[in-house]
Every structure is written in structure tokens, then in C-alpha cells.
Design a protein around this motif. Structure first.
Motif, PDB file in Angstrom:
ATOM      1  N   LEU A 118       0.702  -1.066  -0.281  1.00  0.00           N
ATOM      2  CA  LEU A 118      -0.337   0.006  -0.341  1.00  0.00           C
ATOM      3  C   LEU A 118       1.077   1.224   0.005  1.00  0.00           C
ATOM      4  CD1 LEU A 118      -2.333  -0.978   2.785  1.00  0.00           C
ATOM      5  CD2 LEU A 118      -2.902  -0.347   0.103  1.00  0.00           C
ATOM      6  N   PRO A 119       1.199   1.226  -1.388  1.00  0.00           N
ATOM      7  CA  PRO A 119       2.047   2.844  -1.038  1.00  0.00           C
ATOM      8  C   PRO A 119       1.564   4.097  -0.746  1.00  0.00           C
ATOM      9  CG  PRO A 119       2.291   1.540  -3.185  1.00  0.00           C
ATOM     10  CD  PRO A 119       1.498   0.752  -2.473  1.00  0.00           C
ATOM     11  N   GLN A 120       0.564   3.835  -0.937  1.00  0.00           N
ATOM     12  CA  GLN A 120      -0.021   5.881  -1.031  1.00  0.00           C
ATOM     13  C   GLN A 120      -1.135   5.216   0.479  1.00  0.00           C
ATOM     14  OE1 GLN A 120      -1.991   7.472  -3.646  1.00  0.00           O
ATOM     15  NE2 GLN A 120      -3.558   7.743  -2.427  1.00  0.00           N
ATOM     16  N   GLN A 165      -4.941   3.478   0.932  1.00  0.00           N
ATOM     17  CA  GLN A 165      -6.048   3.748   0.173  1.00  0.00           C
ATOM     18  C   GLN A 165      -4.965   2.743  -0.955  1.00  0.00           C
ATOM     19  OE1 GLN A 165      -4.700   6.809   1.010  1.00  0.00           O
ATOM     20  NE2 GLN A 165      -5.763   5.912   2.781  1.00  0.00           N
ATOM     21  N   SER A 166      -5.975   1.297  -1.276  1.00  0.00           N
ATOM     22  CA  SER A 166      -5.420   0.597  -2.810  1.00  0.00           C
ATOM     23  C   SER A 166      -5.927   1.510  -4.013  1.00  0.00           C
ATOM     24  CB  SER A 166      -6.359  -0.408  -2.773  1.00  0.00           C
ATOM     25  OG  SER A 166      -7.044  -0.349  -1.951  1.00  0.00           O
ATOM     26  N   GLY A 167      -4.786   1.224  -5.071  1.00  0.00           N
ATOM     27  CA  GLY A 167      -5.314   1.884  -6.401  1.00  0.00           C
ATOM     28  C   GLY A 167      -6.638   2.919  -6.404  1.00  0.00           C
ATOM     29  N   HIS A 168      -8.440   1.761  -5.949  1.00  0.00           N
ATOM     30  CA  HIS A 168      -9.307   3.266  -6.591  1.00  0.00           C
ATOM     31  C   HIS A 168     -10.062   4.468  -5.033  1.00  0.00           C
ATOM     32  CE1 HIS A 168      -9.836  -0.198  -9.716  1.00  0.00           C
ATOM     33  NE2 HIS A 168     -10.357   1.107 -10.223  1.00  0.00           N
ATOM     34  N   ASP A 220     -10.291   3.073  -1.946  1.00  0.00           N
ATOM     35  CA  ASP A 220     -10.636   2.136  -0.951  1.00  0.00           C
ATOM     36  C   ASP A 220      -9.288   1.755   0.428  1.00  0.00           C
ATOM     37  OD1 ASP A 220     -12.324   1.211  -1.987  1.00  0.00           O
ATOM     38  OD2 ASP A 220     -11.771  -0.178  -3.658  1.00  0.00           O
ATOM     39  N   GLY A 221     -10.468   2.485   1.472  1.00  0.00           N
ATOM     40  CA  GLY A 221      -9.460   2.326   2.484  1.00  0.00           C
ATOM     41  C   GLY A 221      -9.130   0.817   3.243  1.00  0.00           C
ATOM     42  N   GLN A 222      -8.171   0.329   3.660  1.00  0.00           N
ATOM     43  CA  GLN A 222      -7.046  -0.646   3.548  1.00  0.00           C
ATOM     44  C   GLN A 222      -6.235  -0.958   5.312  1.00  0.00           C
ATOM     45  OE1 GLN A 222      -8.427  -2.809   1.365  1.00  0.00           O
ATOM     46  NE2 GLN A 222      -8.796  -2.082  -0.638  1.00  0.00           N
TER      47      GLN A 222
END
Lengths: 329, 329
Positions: free
Chosen positions: B142-144, B261-264, B266-268
């Protein structure tokens, strides 16, 4: 590290393929070169229209344009064929997740990848995947103890499909939930023996077809063998609007807990957990990070199939080993 | 796998060395060959008296009797000397944990290990160690997002030493505690900016010297720069019996949380946590599991220094790669 980006391809453009496209855009050292599809390429609308779409029939021809191909097909029908086939031309990553068939799948991909000098990391994701790593580390570090895996709260695709096949059901979704009491016991180091029913409950949200009998549908669901009979299952009837509004997401998650005793009998608990707003969004993020590892193995001259258990963590990061030691150890 | 046991040696017999001895006894494929000490070997009472005790001066002579040597000395004075010195004769594992000096220590051990054809895995344990792995995987997948490390509830050796140096203090211990509100915010995916004070509190249990002024001691502790001034610190005064009865254990633990946040979008949330009744008991269990990995690398012909970030998880387990795929993926 080489400063030219890793050239990534995607095969299959469902939830996972779309997630992978977005995840690649987040990585500093990757470039998406194109998407292979079995559909008519002209029919595919990509989020980023500058990315080319190719027929899967061009896979052999485009092998020199791509460093790592991420296979985003399903485990039941797609990957058993595509995995070994595409490993002859590409270094690949996939999320094959039929646990019982992993050894057989591994063997078929390994043979092809070895013969053609490629690397394939398979069964990548969170379970199998990150959860597997944590199960392994738990039992290796604390050989005396017990490992517990809980899933949820999460949408189960297979169980949702099962309730939609029940006569009288127009639409519906199923969530798997961990039993909080059981999780608490395990976290407290009690190492309980837990039955299937004691670990998880199932919750269904169902839209009935006009005229269907709710009691009959509920009964058919909660007694369904393999899927629901061994669980405490709750069935809620809702309308189609509510289903669309409140149950369109694909959340998931869970816990791997190792509870054990170190050498002098002290209780030690290790836990890894995920709380995911989007299951395919997270899975594709994991796939993309492992694509970097696959490419590094390929560059290092390795060949054959691998799983997450074979991959050193440092290979996942765009940072150099020296930077990782300085920043993250 | 070879069926003869891995022959392990221990250098240093404090809490960590005793823990390693007990952890080796839990492993199916290891045998403890002996313990090196700087003390008079005859003065050392081992839990298992059948294990020989040797002077550290015999280290060069006994190199062929041991496959992997686990260095159980301290990071401040012992390991900077012992690490490079013993790497000339042995494949080694250590728990060097002075984070800022790891690059320098790595370099000095790496040079010697390479020159003599040995492998040294250093900075092994849980932080640095398992926590480092989880920090790396969080930011790679999760780079972001943001990574948070919380420690505790746990006994801090360095802070306990610091309060014992305060005039008027006869004895005492210090616990680090995570601020539960902060942990909850992070788990909920809020990605807060947290100051040092907002993340942890410190709790001290102090036995006063006869005639000492409690208010003065409390004031000296809570205002101590580097150790306490940046935290909310509570000081409890207790008697020596209570200290001995209730504060002799060495519990610890903590959490590494990656919220992203993954690419779209979504909170992970990924979380790894430890709840340890005995910090040295667990650390030595981790050291012993990595000793297996070091021996496998040595057998495979590798040389030089490594950290946990360089080690594939599968190398930690006594099981074969095929068994791991079948049982744990």
C-alpha cells in the motif's frame, strides 16, 4: 537498481485486473504496457484509455514488450489453463486460490516456467498469501502452540453465489463474520478447541422474487449442506434498492493468530490482521508488489514456480537493501 | 532435507542465552552443542547440565563442532566486537538492536563473513525483526498510506535503568503503554498525525530509598530529557516486596499498522501485533528460527551478512517447501 520502469502486462480485466491497473499507477517503478483480453479488444473500456488492449491471441507475439504479466483470471477455469500456457512466454504472477489444488497447479506451472527460463509466483494474495506467511512464521517461531485463522467481516463470493441459486431468491449477498468471543479467547492465549460453528457465523441479505415464500427460502439457505448447515446463519430480507445501496462493496479481512509458549512456558501471542474495504483492491495491490519480486528473480537468473513462502520481503520494495536497513529495520 | 540435526552453539548466557537454550529444545531438528561464556565456565549453571560450557577463548578451536552460533550478548558493548570477530569462524545469528547503528554494524560483519565464507543474520528479533518485515510489506503493498508502530504494554529496560539512576530511587521499573485512543483512530483508517506524547504513555513503579523525598523523585523522573520529558508519565511508589512480586516479569509487545488506500481509493488496514509474556523468551525463539535459515543459506553456498528482510519465510520452517505449500498456503 536499474532506473528504467518494470514493464507490466495484465491478462484479464475483471475486478482484479482493474484493481491491478490502479495499483500499478501507485508504484514508482512500474509501467502498465497493455491489457490482454479474451473479449473483443475494441469492446474493453479501460480507466486509462492510453493503455493498449490486445487480444490474448497476441500473447506470444508481445512477449518482448512485457517484463511481468499479472494473470487476473479465475482459479476454477482460467488459471489452470492460462498459468502453464503463459509461463512459456512470460514471467507471471497469479492469485490461484483453490487451496487443495495448489500443489498440482504449482507443479504444472513450474515445469513450463523452468523449461522456458521464466519465473512464476503463484497463489499470491492474502489467503493464500500474507496469511500463509503468518501461519508459517507462527509455527516456526513458536513450535509449541496453536494457529487460528478467522475470516471476516467479509463478503463471500462463493456463498453469495450459493444463495442466489436458491429457488425464490432474486438477488443476495452473504457475509462471513468471526465469532468475537472465540477471537477474544484466542487472543487471551487460551488455545481453545473450536468447532466450525464456534468460529464463524454467516449473515445473508436476500431479495425475494415476487410471490416467493420467505420462510421456505430461509429454511433452504440455513440447511444447505457444505455452505450453511454447519454454521449459525441469519437471513435478512431486503429490497433491491437497499441491496444495491448498502451491499455493493466487497469488504473482507480476517486474522491469523498464533498462540504458543516459548521455551520456559511463557504465553506468547502473534497476530496478523486485515481490515479491507475492497477485497479485490487489496489482492491486486499484493499481486503488483510481488510482480516486482518476480522480475528481480528473473533478472537474477532464477527460473521456475515460487509462492510467497519463497520470497524474501526485501524483494517487494522499490528501495535498495541498504535503504531498507537504514529506514525500516 | 538432511536428517542430521543442526548443531547450535550459544555465546553468552544471560536472559537471551537461557531463552535460546529452551527454544532449541522445542525445535525438532536442532541440537545444542555447547555454551560459550566470558565467565569462568565452571561457575555457569545450565538448565540442562549435560550441555558443555566453554570459555569464549575456545571459540576458534571449536568451529567444526557447531553449524550456527547464536550471539546472545548486548548491542551496546558485546556485539560490535563479537559480531565481526565470531563471523570469521561461524555462521551467526544476533539480535543487534541499536537501530541507528545497524548499517555500520552490517558492514563490519558483512566484510568478515564474506571473507571467511560464512553467513550472519543480524538484528533478528521483533523490533528490529518481525516489525521491520511488516513495516516493509505495508509500504510495498500500500504505497499510499502511513505506517504506525506502537509499543507495549511492555517493560522498557533502558527506561528502567534511567529511573534507577535518579537520586533517592532504590529500585524500579518502567512500562511503555500505547495510547488506546490513538490506536483506535489508526485502526479505523483515519491516518492521524500523532506526536510522541499522543502515541505512548510511561508508567513507573519506584521503591524509594529510606528518607528520600517522593515529590522530588517524581519531578526528577517526569522532567528527564530524552527519556520522560516528551511523555505523560505516571510514577507510583511501592515497597520492595510488591516490586518483586508484581514486576519481575518482562512482558512486552506492540503493533505495526499500515493504513492506506489501494488504487481506487478504498481504505485498507494491515496490522501485525505481539502480546508477549516474556520479551527475552520470544526474542530468543525468533533467533532460533532464523538460525535454521542461516544454516540453509550457508549450505547453499551463500556468504555475508543478511537481515530478516533478506530471508524467505520458508527458510524458517523445518518442513520442506512441498509440505509448506500443501499444509500452510
Amino acid at each position: 537498481m536499474d532506473s528504467s520502469p518494470i514493464r507490466i502486462g495484465i491478462a484479464g480485466y475483471g475486478n482484479l485486473g482493474r484493481g491491478a491497473q490502479a495499483a500499478i499507477a501507485q508504484q514508482p517503478d512500474m509501467q502498465l504496457m497493455g491489457v490482454f483480453t479474451r473479449r473483443n479488444p475494441a469492446s474493453l473500456q479501460l480507466a486509462d484509455p492510453s493503455v493498449p488492449v490486445w487480444s490474448i491471441d497476441e500473447a506470444a507475439a508481445r512477449r518482448d514488450e512485457i517484463d511481468v504479466l499479472i494473470l487476473c483470471g479465475g482459479s476454477k477455469d482460467d488459471l489452470p489453463v492460462q498459468g502453464p500456457s503463459l509461463a512459456q512466454w512470460y514471467t507471471t504472477i497469479d492469485s490461484f486460490d483453490t487451496h487443495a489444488k495448489i500443489p498440482e497447479y504449482f507443479s504444472s506451472v513450474d515445469t513450463v516456467a523452468r523449461a522456458h527460463g521464466n519465473v512464476s509466483i503463484l497463489a499470491v494474495g492474502w489467503d493464500p498469501g500474507l496469511f500463509s506467511i503468518n501461519r508459517l512464521m507462527g509455527e516456526a517461531i513458536l513450535p509449541q502452540g496453536a494457529t487460528y485463522t478467522f475470516w471476516g467481516k467479509g463478503l463471500s463470493q462463493g456463498h453469495s453465489d450459493a444463495i442466489r441459486r436458491v429457488p425464490g431468491v432474486a438477488a443476495g449477498v452473504q457475509y462471513t463474520l468471526p465469532v468475537q468471543d472465540a477471537v477474544n479467547q484466542v487472543r487471551a492465549g487460551q488455545q481453545p478447541q473450536l468447532s466450525t460453528r464456534q468460529k464463524h457465523t454467516r449473515e445473508c441479505f436476500v431479495v425475494l422474487q415476487p410471490g416467493a415464500d420467505g420462510d421456505q427460502v430461509r429454511q433452504a439457505i440455513v440447511t444447505m449442506p457444505n455452505y450453511f448447515a454447519d454454521y449459525d446463519t441469519t437471513v435478512h430480507f431486503i429490497d433491491a434498492d437497499t441491496l444495491h445501496r448498502e451491499h455493493s462493496g466487497m469488504p473482507h479481512g480476517g486474522f491469523v493468530i498464533r498462540s504458543g509458549q516459548s521455551g520456559h512456558g511463557d504465553g506468547q501471542v502473534m497476530e496478523f490482521s486485515l481490515n479491507l474495504a475492497s477485497n479485490p483492491g487489496f489482492t491486486s495491490s499484493v499481486l503488483v508488489a510481488y510482480a516486482r519480486a518476480a522480475w528481480r528473480l528473473k533478472i537474477a537468473g532464477e527460473t521456475g514456480a515460487r509462492t510467497v513462502l519463497d520470497i524474501a520481503p526485501g524483494l517487494l520494495s522499490p528501495k535498495s537493501a541498504a535503504d531498507l536497513r537504514r529506514e525500516l529495520l
